[in-house]
Design a protein around this motif. Structure first.
Motif, PDB file in Angstrom:
ATOM      1  N   ILE A  66       0.873  -1.226  -0.026  1.00  0.00           N
ATOM      2  CA  ILE A  66      -0.015   0.003  -0.132  1.00  0.00           C
ATOM      3  C   ILE A  66       1.053   1.173  -0.039  1.00  0.00           C
ATOM      4  N   ALA A  67       2.081   1.263   0.772  1.00  0.00           N
ATOM      5  CA  ALA A  67       2.931   2.356   0.593  1.00  0.00           C
ATOM      6  C   ALA A  67       3.415   2.689  -0.653  1.00  0.00           C
ATOM      7  N   TRP A  68       4.182   1.772  -1.417  1.00  0.00           N
ATOM      8  CA  TRP A  68       4.589   1.898  -2.788  1.00  0.00           C
ATOM      9  C   TRP A  68       3.453   2.271  -3.599  1.00  0.00           C
ATOM     10  N   VAL A  69       1.995   1.785  -3.476  1.00  0.00           N
ATOM     11  CA  VAL A  69       0.939   2.054  -4.162  1.00  0.00           C
ATOM     12  C   VAL A  69       0.717   3.638  -3.954  1.00  0.00           C
ATOM     13  N   GLN A  70       0.826   4.077  -2.923  1.00  0.00           N
ATOM     14  CA  GLN A  70       0.596   5.384  -2.398  1.00  0.00           C
ATOM     15  C   GLN A  70       1.615   6.329  -3.207  1.00  0.00           C
ATOM     16  N   VAL A  71       2.841   5.901  -3.337  1.00  0.00           N
ATOM     17  CA  VAL A  71       3.933   6.498  -3.866  1.00  0.00           C
ATOM     18  C   VAL A  71       3.890   6.879  -5.263  1.00  0.00           C
ATOM     19  N   LEU A  72       3.381   5.708  -5.888  1.00  0.00           N
ATOM     20  CA  LEU A  72       3.292   5.310  -7.457  1.00  0.00           C
ATOM     21  C   LEU A  72       2.330   6.187  -7.946  1.00  0.00           C
ATOM     22  N   ILE A  73       1.021   5.914  -7.351  1.00  0.00           N
ATOM     23  CA  ILE A  73      -0.191   6.548  -8.075  1.00  0.00           C
ATOM     24  C   ILE A  73      -0.602   7.788  -7.534  1.00  0.00           C
ATOM     25  N   TYR A  74      -0.647   8.184  -6.218  1.00  0.00           N
ATOM     26  CA  TYR A  74      -0.941   9.613  -5.608  1.00  0.00           C
ATOM     27  C   TYR A  74       0.209  10.564  -5.910  1.00  0.00           C
ATOM     28  N   VAL A  75       1.475  10.073  -5.323  1.00  0.00           N
ATOM     29  CA  VAL A  75       2.582  11.036  -5.443  1.00  0.00           C
ATOM     30  C   VAL A  75       3.108  11.169  -6.693  1.00  0.00           C
ATOM     31  N   VAL A 153     -11.448  -5.474  -7.961  1.00  0.00           N
ATOM     32  CA  VAL A 153     -10.975  -5.271  -9.435  1.00  0.00           C
ATOM     33  C   VAL A 153     -11.661  -3.984  -9.939  1.00  0.00           C
ATOM     34  N   LEU A 154     -13.230  -4.179  -9.895  1.00  0.00           N
ATOM     35  CA  LEU A 154     -13.992  -2.954 -10.272  1.00  0.00           C
ATOM     36  C   LEU A 154     -13.771  -1.529  -9.741  1.00  0.00           C
ATOM     37  N   PRO A 155     -13.728  -1.361  -8.168  1.00  0.00           N
ATOM     38  CA  PRO A 155     -13.107  -0.117  -7.682  1.00  0.00           C
ATOM     39  C   PRO A 155     -11.723   0.426  -8.189  1.00  0.00           C
ATOM     40  N   PHE A 156     -10.777  -0.493  -8.175  1.00  0.00           N
ATOM     41  CA  PHE A 156      -9.654  -0.273  -8.739  1.00  0.00           C
ATOM     42  C   PHE A 156      -9.458   0.268 -10.166  1.00  0.00           C
ATOM     43  N   GLU A 157     -10.424  -0.454 -10.902  1.00  0.00           N
ATOM     44  CA  GLU A 157     -10.437   0.201 -12.434  1.00  0.00           C
ATOM     45  C   GLU A 157     -11.185   1.429 -12.369  1.00  0.00           C
ATOM     46  N   ALA A 158     -11.893   1.639 -11.758  1.00  0.00           N
ATOM     47  CA  ALA A 158     -12.890   2.823 -11.773  1.00  0.00           C
ATOM     48  C   ALA A 158     -12.038   3.951 -11.187  1.00  0.00           C
ATOM     49  N   LEU A 159     -11.175   3.614 -10.179  1.00  0.00           N
ATOM     50  CA  LEU A 159     -10.225   4.887  -9.870  1.00  0.00           C
ATOM     51  C   LEU A 159      -9.407   5.325 -10.947  1.00  0.00           C
ATOM     52  N   SER A 160      -9.123   4.483 -11.993  1.00  0.00           N
ATOM     53  CA  SER A 160      -8.210   5.225 -12.914  1.00  0.00           C
ATOM     54  C   SER A 160      -8.921   5.872 -13.791  1.00  0.00           C
ATOM     55  N   VAL A 161     -10.197   6.087 -13.818  1.00  0.00           N
ATOM     56  CA  VAL A 161     -10.974   7.051 -14.534  1.00  0.00           C
ATOM     57  C   VAL A 161     -10.719   8.470 -14.072  1.00  0.00           C
ATOM     58  N   LEU A 162     -10.414   8.565 -12.776  1.00  0.00           N
ATOM     59  CA  LEU A 162      -9.981   9.846 -12.201  1.00  0.00           C
ATOM     60  C   LEU A 162      -9.214  10.622 -12.907  1.00  0.00           C
ATOM     61  N   LEU A 163      -7.950  10.005 -13.131  1.00  0.00           N
ATOM     62  CA  LEU A 163      -6.788  10.603 -13.895  1.00  0.00           C
ATOM     63  C   LEU A 163      -7.186  10.928 -15.115  1.00  0.00           C
ATOM     64  N   LEU A 164      -7.912  10.275 -16.012  1.00  0.00           N
ATOM     65  CA  LEU A 164      -8.355  10.806 -17.046  1.00  0.00           C
ATOM     66  C   LEU A 164      -9.263  11.983 -17.206  1.00  0.00           C
ATOM     67  N   ALA A 165     -10.227  11.856 -16.157  1.00  0.00           N
ATOM     68  CA  ALA A 165     -11.231  13.019 -16.125  1.00  0.00           C
ATOM     69  C   ALA A 165     -10.499  14.387 -15.675  1.00  0.00           C
ATOM     70  N   ALA A 166      -9.613  13.932 -14.858  1.00  0.00           N
ATOM     71  CA  ALA A 166      -8.532  15.372 -14.562  1.00  0.00           C
ATOM     72  C   ALA A 166      -7.969  15.762 -15.590  1.00  0.00           C
ATOM     73  N   LEU A 167      -7.358  15.030 -16.331  1.00  0.00           N
ATOM     74  CA  LEU A 167      -6.708  15.401 -17.772  1.00  0.00           C
ATOM     75  C   LEU A 167      -7.533  16.196 -18.621  1.00  0.00           C
ATOM     76  N   VAL A 168      -8.495  15.643 -18.896  1.00  0.00           N
ATOM     77  CA  VAL A 168      -9.706  16.110 -19.672  1.00  0.00           C
ATOM     78  C   VAL A 168     -10.137  17.562 -19.380  1.00  0.00           C
ATOM     79  N   GLY A 169     -10.445  17.460 -18.025  1.00  0.00           N
ATOM     80  CA  GLY A 169     -10.827  18.665 -17.369  1.00  0.00           C
ATOM     81  C   GLY A 169      -9.683  19.904 -17.518  1.00  0.00           C
TER      82      GLY A 169
END
Length: 207
Positions: A66-75, A153-169
């Motif tokens: 979880i720590a490295w996921v925090q660093v890679l995805i969020y940071v 799996v489904l929440p994990f994939e749905a979270l990736s949509v956040l990055l796309l939405a932020a970029l499009v915005g």
């Protein structure tokens, strides 16, 4: 668990507990500065400190995955995407007076209520949960990865949509700002419009 808990109490904390408390205070301070500063770039940088502090907390809890996921995805992804959004929208580097809407008390009330609800839900959900220190590590990469890709799996994939939405915005906001600047420059009373028109006429005369 009983032996481990009975070896020390609140008056004799271990080094890990002291480090956890100190890192938590630094993370809390960085989070407060993130939402109170009027410099947007500084807010993004303090957000890096807050998210990095959470990663350290996960490491102290032996949840290295979880720590490295925090660093890679969020940071490494979300904050970088926020910085790209600031650059695309040409946010000011200095102080932004319009960053404060004046609704501090309403925001504080909502934040306090949300934090209280979150704490109550977590405490109520894990009130009777105990960690077996002699068993396998609950936060290891194998255990967390298996639980993540089997049950979440489904929440994990749905979270990736956040990055796309932020970029499009960010792209949409930058295009609107560019169109607004073009309209202001084309107005007859704008000195920049006169400058551009005179430059165009001089170029035509030179030809």
């Amino acid at each position: 668990m009983t032996l481990a808990a009975g070896s020390h109490g609140f008056l004799s904390p271990t080094g890990v507990e002291i480090a956890f408390l100190l890192v938590g205070l630094v993370t809390l301070g960085a989070a407060v500065i993130t939402v109170t500063t009027r410099r947007l770039v500084h807010a993004a940088l303090w957000l890096v400190v807050a998210l990095g502090g959470l990663a350290v907390e996960y490491l102290l809890l032996t949840a290295e995955f979880i720590a490295w996921v925090q660093v890679l995805i969020y940071v490494g992804a979300v904050v970088v995407l926020i910085l790209f959004g600031l650059m695309l929208t040409r946010a000011p580097i200095g102080r932004s007076p319009d960053a404060d809407s004046g609704n501090r008390w309403a925001a504080l009330t909502v934040a306090t209520a949300s934090a209280a609800a979150l704490v109550w839900v977590v405490v109520d959900a894990f009130r009777t949960t105990w960690i077996d220190l002699d068993g396998p590590a609950a936060g290891s990469t194998a255990v967390t990865g298996a639980s993540l890709f089997q049950n979440w799996v489904l929440p994990f994939e749905a979270l990736s949509v956040l990055l796309l939405a932020a970029l499009v915005g960010a792209i949409v906001l930058s295009r609107k700002a560019k169109a607004a600047r073009a309209d202001e420059a084309s107005q007859p009373g704008n000195p920049q419009a006169g400058t551009s028109q005179s430059g165009t006429s001089q170029t035509g005369g030179a030809r």
